[in-house]
Design a protein around this motif. Structure first.
Motif, PDB file in Angstrom:
ATOM      1  N   GLY A 131      -5.746   8.967   2.291  1.00 43.24           N
ATOM      2  CA  GLY A 131      -6.249   8.107   3.355  1.00 43.24           C
ATOM      3  C   GLY A 131      -5.209   7.633   4.350  1.00 43.24           C
ATOM      4  O   GLY A 131      -5.546   6.863   5.262  1.00 43.24           O
ATOM      5  N   ILE A 132      -3.979   8.073   4.217  1.00 38.75           N
ATOM      6  CA  ILE A 132      -2.915   7.637   5.138  1.00 38.75           C
ATOM      7  C   ILE A 132      -2.927   8.524   6.386  1.00 38.75           C
ATOM      8  O   ILE A 132      -2.883   9.754   6.279  1.00 38.75           O
ATOM      9  CB  ILE A 132      -1.543   7.693   4.446  1.00 38.75           C
ATOM     10  N   PRO A 133      -2.971   7.906   7.571  1.00 39.34           N
ATOM     11  CA  PRO A 133      -3.038   8.689   8.818  1.00 39.34           C
ATOM     12  C   PRO A 133      -1.808   9.575   8.994  1.00 39.34           C
ATOM     13  O   PRO A 133      -0.712   9.248   8.531  1.00 39.34           O
ATOM     14  CB  PRO A 133      -3.083   7.608   9.908  1.00 39.34           C
ATOM     15  N   ASP A 134      -1.995  10.675   9.728  1.00 33.84           N
ATOM     16  CA  ASP A 134      -0.893  11.632   9.863  1.00 33.84           C
ATOM     17  C   ASP A 134       0.179  11.187  10.847  1.00 33.84           C
ATOM     18  O   ASP A 134       1.162  11.899  11.046  1.00 33.84           O
ATOM     19  CB  ASP A 134      -1.410  13.029  10.218  1.00 33.84           C
ATOM     20  N   ARG A 135       0.031  10.002  11.442  1.00 32.36           N
ATOM     21  CA  ARG A 135       1.128   9.472  12.266  1.00 32.36           C
ATOM     22  C   ARG A 135       2.283   8.984  11.381  1.00 32.36           C
ATOM     23  O   ARG A 135       3.380   8.757  11.870  1.00 32.36           O
ATOM     24  CB  ARG A 135       0.653   8.356  13.191  1.00 32.36           C
ATOM     25  N   PHE A 136       2.009   8.833  10.073  1.00 29.77           N
ATOM     26  CA  PHE A 136       3.046   8.476   9.121  1.00 29.77           C
ATOM     27  C   PHE A 136       3.610   9.749   8.504  1.00 29.77           C
ATOM     28  O   PHE A 136       2.858  10.594   7.996  1.00 29.77           O
ATOM     29  CB  PHE A 136       2.484   7.591   8.000  1.00 29.77           C
ATOM     30  N   SER A 137       4.940   9.873   8.536  1.00 32.21           N
ATOM     31  CA  SER A 137       5.559  11.014   7.893  1.00 32.21           C
ATOM     32  C   SER A 137       6.860  10.589   7.245  1.00 32.21           C
ATOM     33  O   SER A 137       7.532   9.651   7.696  1.00 32.21           O
ATOM     34  CB  SER A 137       5.797  12.151   8.893  1.00 32.21           C
ATOM     35  N   GLY A 138       7.202  11.286   6.170  1.00 28.70           N
ATOM     36  CA  GLY A 138       8.434  11.000   5.471  1.00 28.70           C
ATOM     37  C   GLY A 138       9.284  12.246   5.362  1.00 28.70           C
ATOM     38  O   GLY A 138       8.763  13.367   5.321  1.00 28.70           O
ATOM     39  N   SER A 139      10.595  12.039   5.330  1.00 32.01           N
ATOM     40  CA  SER A 139      11.510  13.170   5.212  1.00 32.01           C
ATOM     41  C   SER A 139      12.790  12.693   4.537  1.00 32.01           C
ATOM     42  O   SER A 139      12.997  11.491   4.324  1.00 32.01           O
ATOM     43  CB  SER A 139      11.818  13.764   6.587  1.00 32.01           C
ATOM     44  N   GLY A 140      13.636  13.656   4.235  1.00 33.36           N
ATOM     45  CA  GLY A 140      14.947  13.329   3.701  1.00 33.36           C
ATOM     46  C   GLY A 140      15.223  13.939   2.353  1.00 33.36           C
ATOM     47  O   GLY A 140      14.333  14.494   1.691  1.00 33.36           O
ATOM     48  N   SER A 141      16.471  13.832   1.949  1.00 31.39           N
ATOM     49  CA  SER A 141      16.914  14.335   0.657  1.00 31.39           C
ATOM     50  C   SER A 141      18.259  13.731   0.326  1.00 31.39           C
ATOM     51  O   SER A 141      18.912  13.129   1.198  1.00 31.39           O
ATOM     52  CB  SER A 141      17.003  15.858   0.668  1.00 31.39           C
ATOM     53  N   GLY A 142      18.647  13.875  -0.930  1.00 32.69           N
ATOM     54  CA  GLY A 142      19.966  13.381  -1.331  1.00 32.69           C
ATOM     55  C   GLY A 142      20.040  11.867  -1.318  1.00 32.69           C
ATOM     56  O   GLY A 142      19.465  11.198  -2.170  1.00 32.69           O
ATOM     57  N   THR A 143      20.733  11.318  -0.348  1.00 32.30           N
ATOM     58  CA  THR A 143      20.879   9.865  -0.246  1.00 32.30           C
ATOM     59  C   THR A 143      20.170   9.270   0.970  1.00 32.30           C
ATOM     60  O   THR A 143      20.074   8.048   1.078  1.00 32.30           O
ATOM     61  CB  THR A 143      22.362   9.461  -0.174  1.00 32.30           C
ATOM     62  N   ASP A 144      19.700  10.108   1.877  1.00 29.63           N
ATOM     63  CA  ASP A 144      19.128   9.610   3.130  1.00 29.63           C
ATOM     64  C   ASP A 144      17.673  10.028   3.319  1.00 29.63           C
ATOM     65  O   ASP A 144      17.367  11.222   3.329  1.00 29.63           O
ATOM     66  CB  ASP A 144      19.953  10.103   4.317  1.00 29.63           C
ATOM     67  N   PHE A 145      16.821   9.035   3.477  1.00 31.90           N
ATOM     68  CA  PHE A 145      15.388   9.262   3.634  1.00 31.90           C
ATOM     69  C   PHE A 145      14.885   8.487   4.841  1.00 31.90           C
ATOM     70  O   PHE A 145      15.434   7.430   5.191  1.00 31.90           O
ATOM     71  CB  PHE A 145      14.654   8.825   2.365  1.00 31.90           C
ATOM     72  N   THR A 146      13.852   9.024   5.461  1.00 34.08           N
ATOM     73  CA  THR A 146      13.327   8.442   6.694  1.00 34.08           C
ATOM     74  C   THR A 146      11.808   8.362   6.643  1.00 34.08           C
ATOM     75  O   THR A 146      11.147   9.307   6.206  1.00 34.08           O
ATOM     76  CB  THR A 146      13.746   9.287   7.911  1.00 34.08           C
ATOM     77  N   ASP A 151       0.096   3.591  -6.978  1.00 26.20           N
ATOM     78  CA  ASP A 151      -0.962   3.934  -6.020  1.00 26.20           C
ATOM     79  C   ASP A 151      -2.092   2.921  -5.929  1.00 26.20           C
ATOM     80  O   ASP A 151      -2.814   2.904  -4.936  1.00 26.20           O
ATOM     81  CB  ASP A 151      -1.513   5.343  -6.302  1.00 26.20           C
ATOM     82  N   TYR A 152      -2.272   2.106  -6.930  1.00 25.78           N
ATOM     83  CA  TYR A 152      -3.263   1.036  -6.864  1.00 25.78           C
ATOM     84  C   TYR A 152      -2.603  -0.264  -7.310  1.00 25.78           C
ATOM     85  O   TYR A 152      -1.901  -0.291  -8.317  1.00 25.78           O
ATOM     86  CB  TYR A 152      -4.486   1.336  -7.750  1.00 25.78           C
ATOM     87  N   TRP A 153      -2.881  -1.329  -6.553  1.00 28.49           N
ATOM     88  CA  TRP A 153      -2.274  -2.628  -6.810  1.00 28.49           C
ATOM     89  C   TRP A 153      -3.355  -3.693  -6.958  1.00 28.49           C
ATOM     90  O   TRP A 153      -4.412  -3.622  -6.333  1.00 28.49           O
ATOM     91  CB  TRP A 153      -1.378  -3.036  -5.637  1.00 28.49           C
ATOM     92  N   GLY A 154      -3.052  -4.691  -7.756  1.00 31.02           N
ATOM     93  CA  GLY A 154      -3.888  -5.881  -7.763  1.00 31.02           C
ATOM     94  C   GLY A 154      -3.602  -6.709  -6.521  1.00 31.02           C
ATOM     95  O   GLY A 154      -2.677  -6.418  -5.762  1.00 31.02           O
ATOM     96  N   GLN A 155      -4.395  -7.733  -6.316  1.00 30.81           N
ATOM     97  CA  GLN A 155      -4.228  -8.599  -5.141  1.00 30.81           C
ATOM     98  C   GLN A 155      -3.021  -9.506  -5.271  1.00 30.81           C
ATOM     99  O   GLN A 155      -2.534 -10.055  -4.281  1.00 30.81           O
ATOM    100  CB  GLN A 155      -5.486  -9.458  -4.964  1.00 30.81           C
ATOM    101  N   GLY A 156      -2.525  -9.659  -6.490  1.00 26.76           N
ATOM    102  CA  GLY A 156      -1.384 -10.534  -6.730  1.00 26.76           C
ATOM    103  C   GLY A 156      -1.821 -11.948  -7.049  1.00 26.76           C
ATOM    104  O   GLY A 156      -2.887 -12.408  -6.618  1.00 26.76           O
ATOM    105  N   THR A 157      -0.980 -12.632  -7.818  1.00 27.99           N
ATOM    106  CA  THR A 157      -1.242 -14.034  -8.138  1.00 27.99           C
ATOM    107  C   THR A 157       0.061 -14.816  -7.971  1.00 27.99           C
ATOM    108  O   THR A 157       1.105 -14.427  -8.502  1.00 27.99           O
ATOM    109  CB  THR A 157      -1.811 -14.193  -9.559  1.00 27.99           C
ATOM    110  N   ARG A 215       0.863  -1.183   0.000  1.00 23.59           N
ATOM    111  CA  ARG A 215       0.000   0.000   0.000  1.00 23.59           C
ATOM    112  C   ARG A 215       0.893   1.223   0.000  1.00 23.59           C
ATOM    113  O   ARG A 215       1.801   1.338   0.838  1.00 23.59           O
ATOM    114  CB  ARG A 215      -0.921  -0.005   1.222  1.00 23.59           C
ATOM    115  N   LEU A 216       0.596   2.162  -0.894  1.00 22.50           N
ATOM    116  CA  LEU A 216       1.370   3.399  -0.954  1.00 22.50           C
ATOM    117  C   LEU A 216       1.097   4.255   0.273  1.00 22.50           C
ATOM    118  O   LEU A 216      -0.053   4.557   0.593  1.00 22.50           O
ATOM    119  CB  LEU A 216       1.008   4.178  -2.220  1.00 22.50           C
TER     120      LEU A 216
END
Lengths: 109, 121
Positions: A58-73, B109-115, A46-47
């Motif tokens: 639809g992703i809750p705000d407890r998830f966050s992303g950061s970073g640049s260059g070669t390092d991402f979190t 952003d959208y995926w199938g269920q996979g097989t 899931r993205l």
């Protein structure tokens, strides 16, 4: 060729704790093309995050992303029971076009 | 509701050609910059990108598998087809199709269920 490395391989935490996941690229990459996914057993990924820091729909705000260059979190501020899963980072570039990291498993301590 | 669904054989023999179909709904393969990728995941292992096709018929394949892969589309049926030749037991994996979200940092952003496809004699 860009290689993504994720650390740690496994993160053992308790619900309510903060999770910090790392994704490192073998060379500098554009943050515009760095994404994070969550995958639970038997399910498709899931993205969560795209453009390094933008939450997907639809992703809750407890998830966050950061970073640049070669390092991402990816940070999960307070782990909920449903957050225990495997997390992958992914990059879009020129060669190879799409690359995934090896994943970090977040499991219950 | 955007959905993708993979279909095809669950078991193939070594050296055979695998053909998988991804049927997309609420997505038009005629839309400008509409793309679908194939991604696979061996049991217990990480995700591996295989290739993509866009509505304008632009295609690209994984460098390591390029010689074995072919992706095509049937716009009238809203289907994207993956062909992989000379299958080997190491190709045993769950195969996913996923929409490429060009406006979301070129992510999936959208995926199938996979097989799950098993390669065994």
């Amino acid at each position: 060729e860009i290689v993504l490395t994720q650390s740690p391989g496994t993160l053992s935490l308790s619900p309510g704790e903060r999770a910090t996941l790392s994704c490192r690229a073998s060379q500098s990459v554009s943050s515009s093309y760095l994404a994070w996914y969550q995958q639970k057993p038997g399910q498709a990924p899931r993205l969560l995050i795209y453009g390094a820091s933008s939450r997907a729909t639809g992703i809750p705000d407890r998830f966050s992303g950061s970073g640049s260059g070669t390092d991402f979190t990816l940070t999960i501020s307070r782990l909920e029971p449903e957050d225990f899963a495997v997390y992958y980072c992914q990059h879009y570039g020129s060669s190879p076009i799409f690359t995934f990291g090896p994943g970090t498993k977040v499991d219950i301590k | 509701q955007v959905t993708l669904k993979e279909s095809g054989p669950v078991l193939v023999k070594p050296t055979e050609t695998l053909t998988l179909t991804c049927t997309v709904s609420e997505l038009s393969l005629r839309n400008v910059r509409m793309g679908v990728s194939w991604i696979r995941q061996p049991p217990g292992k990480a995700l591996e990108w295989l290739g993509y096709i866009f509505s304008n018929d632009e295609k690209s394949y994984s460098t390591s598998l390029k010689s074995r892969l072919s992706i095509s589309k049937d716009t009238s049926k809203s289907q994207v087809v993956l062909n992989m030749t000379n299958m080997d037991p190491v190709d045993t994996a769950t195969y996913y199709c996923a929409r490429i979200a060009v406006v979301r940092g070129v992510s999936f952003d959208y995926w199938g269920q996979g097989t799950l496809v098993t390669v065994s004699s």
